[in-house]
Scaffold this active site. Structure first.
Site, PDB file in Angstrom:
ATOM      1  N   ARG A  39       1.249 -31.890  12.751  1.00  0.00           N
ATOM      2  CA  ARG A  39       2.630 -31.629  12.430  1.00  0.00           C
ATOM      3  C   ARG A  39       3.627 -32.204  13.543  1.00  0.00           C
ATOM      4  O   ARG A  39       4.554 -33.022  13.356  1.00  0.00           O
ATOM      5  CB  ARG A  39       2.855 -30.215  12.063  1.00  0.00           C
ATOM      6  CG  ARG A  39       1.823 -29.721  10.710  1.00  0.00           C
ATOM      7  CD  ARG A  39       2.195 -30.479   9.564  1.00  0.00           C
ATOM      8  NE  ARG A  39       1.706 -29.896   8.430  1.00  0.00           N
ATOM      9  CZ  ARG A  39       2.040 -29.043   7.616  1.00  0.00           C
ATOM     10  NH1 ARG A  39       2.934 -28.186   8.074  1.00  0.00           N
ATOM     11  NH2 ARG A  39       1.162 -28.401   6.387  1.00  0.00           N
TER      12      ARG A  39
ATOM     13  N   HIS B 282      -1.838 -26.013  12.410  1.00  0.00           N
ATOM     14  CA  HIS B 282      -0.826 -25.467  13.367  1.00  0.00           C
ATOM     15  C   HIS B 282      -1.375 -24.702  14.479  1.00  0.00           C
ATOM     16  O   HIS B 282      -2.438 -23.974  14.143  1.00  0.00           O
ATOM     17  CB  HIS B 282       0.238 -24.564  12.545  1.00  0.00           C
ATOM     18  CG  HIS B 282       1.217 -25.146  11.794  1.00  0.00           C
ATOM     19  ND1 HIS B 282       1.571 -24.685  10.620  1.00  0.00           N
ATOM     20  CD2 HIS B 282       2.124 -26.211  12.151  1.00  0.00           C
ATOM     21  CE1 HIS B 282       2.667 -25.295   9.988  1.00  0.00           C
ATOM     22  NE2 HIS B 282       3.061 -26.448  10.853  1.00  0.00           N
TER      23      HIS B 282
ATOM     24  N   ASP C 202      -0.655 -22.110  15.761  1.00  0.00           N
ATOM     25  CA  ASP C 202      -0.787 -20.440  15.536  1.00  0.00           C
ATOM     26  C   ASP C 202      -1.691 -20.010  14.571  1.00  0.00           C
ATOM     27  O   ASP C 202      -1.750 -18.843  14.254  1.00  0.00           O
ATOM     28  CB  ASP C 202       0.645 -19.792  15.298  1.00  0.00           C
ATOM     29  CG  ASP C 202       0.995 -20.403  13.686  1.00  0.00           C
ATOM     30  OD1 ASP C 202       0.413 -21.082  12.943  1.00  0.00           O
ATOM     31  OD2 ASP C 202       2.143 -19.939  13.404  1.00  0.00           O
TER      32      ASP C 202
ATOM     33  N   ASP D 105       7.612 -22.669   0.478  1.00  0.00           N
ATOM     34  CA  ASP D 105       6.870 -22.473   1.788  1.00  0.00           C
ATOM     35  C   ASP D 105       8.125 -21.970   2.758  1.00  0.00           C
ATOM     36  O   ASP D 105       7.749 -21.557   4.007  1.00  0.00           O
ATOM     37  CB  ASP D 105       6.442 -23.780   2.546  1.00  0.00           C
ATOM     38  CG  ASP D 105       5.141 -23.883   2.077  1.00  0.00           C
ATOM     39  OD1 ASP D 105       4.335 -23.190   1.732  1.00  0.00           O
ATOM     40  OD2 ASP D 105       4.777 -25.084   2.208  1.00  0.00           O
TER      41      ASP D 105
ATOM     42  N   ASN E 145      -1.463 -29.265   3.204  1.00  0.00           N
ATOM     43  CA  ASN E 145      -2.656 -28.933   4.097  1.00  0.00           C
ATOM     44  C   ASN E 145      -3.835 -28.703   3.432  1.00  0.00           C
ATOM     45  O   ASN E 145      -3.574 -28.210   2.218  1.00  0.00           O
ATOM     46  CB  ASN E 145      -2.272 -27.781   5.101  1.00  0.00           C
ATOM     47  CG  ASN E 145      -2.389 -26.481   4.491  1.00  0.00           C
ATOM     48  OD1 ASN E 145      -2.962 -26.006   3.940  1.00  0.00           O
ATOM     49  ND2 ASN E 145      -0.969 -25.701   4.337  1.00  0.00           N
TER      50      ASN E 145
ATOM     51  N   ALA F  61      -1.891 -21.173   0.837  1.00  0.00           N
ATOM     52  CA  ALA F  61      -0.871 -22.264   1.224  1.00  0.00           C
ATOM     53  C   ALA F  61      -1.125 -22.452   2.693  1.00  0.00           C
ATOM     54  O   ALA F  61      -0.512 -23.158   3.228  1.00  0.00           O
ATOM     55  CB  ALA F  61       0.588 -21.728   0.847  1.00  0.00           C
TER      56      ALA F  61
ATOM     57  N   ARG G 112       9.467 -29.617   2.944  1.00  0.00           N
ATOM     58  CA  ARG G 112       9.839 -28.393   4.001  1.00  0.00           C
ATOM     59  C   ARG G 112      11.091 -28.971   4.513  1.00  0.00           C
ATOM     60  O   ARG G 112      11.926 -28.038   5.073  1.00  0.00           O
ATOM     61  CB  ARG G 112       8.860 -27.992   4.841  1.00  0.00           C
ATOM     62  CG  ARG G 112       7.645 -27.431   4.203  1.00  0.00           C
ATOM     63  CD  ARG G 112       6.756 -26.232   5.119  1.00  0.00           C
ATOM     64  NE  ARG G 112       7.598 -25.346   5.477  1.00  0.00           N
ATOM     65  CZ  ARG G 112       7.024 -24.255   6.112  1.00  0.00           C
ATOM     66  NH1 ARG G 112       5.671 -24.404   6.730  1.00  0.00           N
ATOM     67  NH2 ARG G 112       7.913 -23.380   6.424  1.00  0.00           N
TER      68      ARG G 112
ATOM     69  N   CYS H 296       2.346 -16.584  10.534  1.00  0.00           N
ATOM     70  CA  CYS H 296       3.055 -17.614   9.780  1.00  0.00           C
ATOM     71  C   CYS H 296       4.515 -17.067   9.273  1.00  0.00           C
ATOM     72  O   CYS H 296       5.279 -17.697   8.816  1.00  0.00           O
ATOM     73  CB  CYS H 296       2.265 -18.311   8.792  1.00  0.00           C
ATOM     74  SG  CYS H 296       0.763 -19.203   9.568  1.00  0.00           S
TER      75      CYS H 296
ATOM     76  N   ASN I  35       7.790 -21.427  10.996  1.00  0.00           N
ATOM     77  CA  ASN I  35       8.190 -22.692  11.268  1.00  0.00           C
ATOM     78  C   ASN I  35       9.565 -22.926  11.369  1.00  0.00           C
ATOM     79  O   ASN I  35      10.193 -24.075  11.519  1.00  0.00           O
ATOM     80  CB  ASN I  35       7.403 -23.573  10.070  1.00  0.00           C
ATOM     81  CG  ASN I  35       5.820 -23.282   9.961  1.00  0.00           C
ATOM     82  OD1 ASN I  35       5.079 -22.810   9.259  1.00  0.00           O
ATOM     83  ND2 ASN I  35       5.374 -23.726  11.407  1.00  0.00           N
TER      84      ASN I  35
END
Ligand code: ARG
Length: 282
Positions: free
Chosen positions: A131, A160, A162, A57, A14, A250, A82, A256, A63
């Protein structure tokens, strides 16, 4: 939550990670995470998941999936970096007594990062564009028999849902209007009357003000402007600001770093003393 024992910026998926490769401090990240953990522990039971080396992450547990009524829709990450987290989160949920439903690889889904329930739980706002694929929305609708409304994200910094959209428990909404396309904005405005919408300024948006953890009247989030703090207080919220700039490197902040779970599971809450011992070992 997942302690940042292996947290670092070691790849770019990102725009926030660009230019930050190798630039995060684990020491500072630990300190900031610990402050967030302490603030949230005063309001709720916090369960922990152990991170694994090579999955930096994993600290962003929002997530992991989306949970409601004892069922978890497990994420199917869009980036291979991820995907290794999926199995670890799956094990955690199964051990905690959840029913786990897989979302197929062909329809990427990044959990609570891209799917947020309205305050009454009747509607699921689902972000797509970076995503999560809109093709995953159908599965979510079927799991909870809930109305799923797609929101198209158009600014890569808010990749994202959120990061730019936070339905608050009093029925209001904290959001970044410029992060959405016109049709999505219309859906948002049709649902939330003007007095319920709190559009954040650009500096607050870039400080991830919408990436807020809301529990009842409490809101925990990264540092925000005095104006926004006052606006939230005027609406009756108690605001706790926690410096989280290590995680912004990040592309994440307070929300998150947390996945919201419904109670009634047998999660083991680790004592603060044991946790500090573990963190000091890093
Ligand atoms: N570096 C992580 C990623 O790009 C950050 C995830 C932030 N999580 C969130 N729920 N917005 O996937």
């Amino acid at each position: 939550m997942c302690p940042p024992k292996v947290y670092e910026v070691s790849y770019v998926i990102n725009p926030w990670m660009e230019g930050n490769l190798g630039h995060s401090s684990r020491q500072r990240a630990m300190h900031q995470w610990w402050t967030l953990y302490r603030a949230l522990s005063a309001m709720a039971d916090v369960c922990l998941v152990e991170p694994r080396a090579g999955l930096p992450d994993m600290v962003f547990t929002a997530n992991a999936g989306l949970a409601k009524d004892g069922v978890v829709a497990l994420s199917s990450f869009s980036y291979p970096q991820r995907q290794g987290e999926e199995q670890l989160f799956r094990n955690w949920f199964l051990e905690a007594g959840y029913r786990v439903i897989d979302i197929p690889r062909q329809t990427p889904f990044e959990g609570e990062g891209d799917a947020l329930f309205s305050a009454d739980g009747a509607r699921l706002w689902a972000g797509y564009g970076f995503r999560t694929a809109p093709s995953s929305h159908r599965a979510l609708q079927e799991i909870w028999n809930v109305e799923v409304v797609g929101l198209h994200l158009i600014d890569p910094r808010f990749y994202h849902l959120d990061t730019c959209f936070a339905p608050l428990e009093d029925g209001s909404l904290l959001y970044v209007p410029a992060a959405f396309d016109q049709a999505s904005l219309q859906r948002i405005e049709a649902y939330y009357p003007a007095e319920c919408r709190i559009a954040v300024s650009e500096p607050d948006a870039l400080a991830f003000a919408c990436n807020a953890v809301n529990l009842g009247r409490s809101i925990v989030l990264n540092r925000i402007s005095a104006e926004l703090e006052q606006e939230l207080q005027r609406r009756g919220f108690q605001v706790t600001q926690v410096e989280l700039d290590e995680f912004l490197k990040a592309g994440g902040a307070a929300k998150c770093l947390v996945m919201k779970l419904t109670p009634s599971l047998h999660c083991e809450t680790i004592s603060g003393k044991e946790l500090s011992r573990q963190l000091l070992e890093v």
